[in-house]
Design a protein around this motif. Structure first.
Motif: not given
Ligand SMILES: [Mg+2]
Ligand SMILES: Nc1ncnc2c1ncn2[C@@H]1O[C@H](COP(=O)(O)OP(=O)(O)O)[C@@H](O)[C@H]1O
Lengths: 360, 262
Positions: A43, A158-159
């Motif tokens: 991240t 992000d995910e």
């Molecule tokens: Mg992360």
């Protein structure tokens, strides 16, 4: 030089180094995954590309232009968050239109583009709804449409699927990949789910404690992991330690047994190397010539439907192997003495420390 | 269980006697202006008084200015602290509580000392300047409520993700505040606004010492000189305050997009 270049990127939080000498060159239209366990710095790296974090050192170039000094709202980067981050007070259509309105696009153009984006994500009928009236999967598709509406240079996710349930996760996976291919947009996708990374990506960056351990196609990452970490994180690899007896013929000592790989190794006699073997490469039936054989005792049998997962204690570690279910042959039973066999070329010699990568 | 019931009822009874009885007494008294029968004469007298209109109108305008100023001050501050300096939140909470601890009279004397006609910034020298000062004072008094209302509103949304989503779509700070943050904390801001309104309408000390024609000093003046009208005014003030509370409830109910999504 690629379309998006990351050079010697580093990030410290106080004295804690979160990203270490990260280098990556991404081609235009490529789909790249950052894969790694939680806390490995995926991240943080992504947020530095987006401009939400400032690198401690290093360069980030998009289309030849250094963006490190640009603010996030100047970078023209689309971002999709795990939490969707839709504006709750705006309808779906207004959410998608947000970036265009910020850019003061003409009304007619906005309307056309919103309709186009909603059609791409299959939500044409939902323009007038508010986010709370949608399911998680639908919300994330709106978020994707919103990010893509402004035609960003790069798309960062992000995910994005982590908060969704398994079934939707799988279908949305291929949907995202299809949209990405159609639009040809350069994409970085952060995930801790190896299946996601393997199934979607052009290339995968496996990250571990702030370091990019290995960069490669899903095929390379899965079949020829370079480090112990990659081997253990991607797939469910069996790992054992062996001692080199003769590097020229690739003879190794595993426990009390000795096996020959039939290919030269770059390490000296007596050094320890890590070996990795995929569960699907192991077999309980004797194989043709050139196969290695390891004796062991079955300790567990899991019947998973099409696949039967068997755990065998070899004395130097428990190995897990997958075999296809065959209606004519009942699965083995725990306690049975068996010989595991594996083709020599399926034994991966890990390159951590002094050992070299296996060539295929 | 039974015992619990008993104590609950007792608590309610005490509450009723403590709060409701004086109110009922006041209402009853305000209706007795005409000898021997109940009437609305006191209310008629109050509403016919031009000073009532002047002072009430003045206070309403002051309240609106205070609310606008308070929102412009508190929303960006609370937002920024939440986003960029979360460690300062306890400090900010402490600061916003100070007006509850420091009496208004201290604030107003401070103002008069700092901004008197012989100071560098002689705000008290003109009516407009004094109005401004009064508004700052009101904003200070309502700060504890306004800040808490807004902060609660901000807690309900994912400030960070929404900000970053807007940023990545090209929005700058002013736009983010106006289009993303404010609309999503509007309900909270409104409840803070109604509380501010109630405070400003009833405030006495600041207005009296700054010598402005506000509703609070008028209440006091009537109270000192009349018998039935003060009771009627008290009831009217009560009604206004309660209407504000009712409006807070109402806007909370009627928000179309903040119904719990999950
Ligand atoms: Mg992360
Ligand atoms: N703002 C921050 N301040 C201090 N440490 C942080 C901050 N953000 C992330 N970290 C730390 O950096 C490391 C990497 O975090 P992150 O990039 O979020 O990992 P990942 O996304 O791979 O799970 C973690 O150990 C995390 O605790």
């Amino acid at each position: 030089m690629g379309f998006l270049d990351i050079e010697h990127l580093e990030k410290f939080y106080g004295t804690n180094q979160v990203v270490k000498d990260f280098n990556l060159s991404i081609e235009k239209g490529e789909f790249i995954s950052f894969l790694g366990p939680s806390g490995c710095g995926k991240t943080t790296t992504l947020r530095m590309v987006a401009g939400f974090e400032t690198p401690t050192s290093g360069r980030i170039r998009i289309n030849g232009k250094d963006v490190v000094d640009q603010r996030p709202n100047q970078r023209n980067i689309g971002m999709v968050f795990q939490s969707y981050a839709l504006f709750p007070n705006l309808t779906v259509a207004q959410n998608v239109a947000f970036g265009l309105r910020v850019a003061r696009a003409p009304k007619a153009k906005i309307r056309g583009r919103v309709a186009e984006m909603l059609a791409i994500v299959g939500l044409s009928e939902f323009g007038a709804r508010f986010p709370f009236q949608l399911s998680g999967g639908q919300q994330q598709r709106v978020a994707l449409a919103r990010a893509l509406a402004v035609q960003p240079q790069v798309l960062l996710l992000d995910e994005p699927l982590s908060a969704l349930d398994a079934k939707i996760r799988v279908s949305l996976r291929s949907e995202i990949r299809d949209i990405q291919k159609t639009l040809g947009i350069t994409t970085i996708y952060v995930t801790h789910d190896q299946e996601e990374a393997l199934s979607m990506s052009d290339r995968i960056v496996v990250m571990h404690q702030g370091v990019a351990d290995q960069v490669g196609t899903p095929f390379e990452i899965y079949n020829t992991p370079k480090t112990r970490f990659v081997a253990s994180f991607v797939g469910t690899l069996n790992q054992i330690v062996a001692t080199i007896q003769d590097p020229s013929t690739g003879t190794l000592q595993i426990g009390a047994d000795s096996v020959t790989l039939g290919r030269p190794l770059a390490a000296k006699t007596g050094t320890e190397v890590g070996l990795a073997i995929r569960p699907e490469a192991l077999s309980l039936r004797p194989q043709s010539d050139g196969a290695l054989s390891l004796p062991g005792r079955i300790v567990a049998v899991d019947f998973l439907g099409s696949v039967v997962r068997v755990k065998v204690d070899t004395g130097s570690g428990v190995m897990s192997l997958d075999m296809f279910n065959r209606p004519t042959a009942p699965p083995p039973v725990p306690g049975e003495q068996v010989a595991l066999s594996v083709a020599a070329e399926d034994v991966i010699v890990l390159s951590d420390g002094t050992a070299v990568g296996q060539s295929r | 269980m039974k015992v619990n019931r008993f104590w609950s009822w007792l608590a309610i009874a005490v509450g009723v006697i403590y709060f409701a009885l004086p109110l009922l007494g006041t209402i009853e008294f305000s209706l007795r202006m005409r000898r021997g029968e109940y009437s609305l004469d006191a209310y008629r007298a109050v509403l016919a008084d031009p000073r009532f209109h002047e002072t009430f109108g003045y206070s309403v305008i002051m309240a609106i200015c205070t609310i606008v100023f308070g929102v412009l001050l508190v929303v960006p501050t609370a937002y920024w602290v939440r986003l960029k300096m979360p460690r300062l939140r306890p400090l900010l909470e402490f600061i916003t509580l100070l007006p509850l601890v420091i009496p208004p009279i201290v604030i107003v004397f401070g103002y008069i000392r700092m901004y008197n006609t012989s100071s560098l910034l002689p705000l008290t020298g003109s009516a407009m300047g004094t109005n401004l000062l009064l508004m700052f004072g009101y904003a200070t008094l309502s700060l504890p409520y306004m800040y808490r209302a807004v902060d609660t509103g901000l807690r309900a949304i994912d400030v960070r993700s929404l900000t970053e989503a807007a940023q990545s779509l090209g929005a700058g700070w002013v736009l983010i505040l106006a289009r993303v943050i404010l609309p999503n904390v509007l309900i909270a801001v409104l409840s803070g606004a109604f509380l501010t309104f109630a405070i400003v309408i009833g405030e006495f000390v600041l207005a009296a010492l700054l010598n402005r024609p506000a509703f609070g000093p008028y209440l006091q003046l009537i109270g000192a000189n009349r018998a039935y009208e003060p009771a009627a005014l008290a009831v009217i003030s009560f009604a206004i305050t309660w209407a504000c509370m009712g409006l807070i409830q109402l806007v909370t109910q009627f928000s179309k997009h903040t119904k719990a999504p999950r």
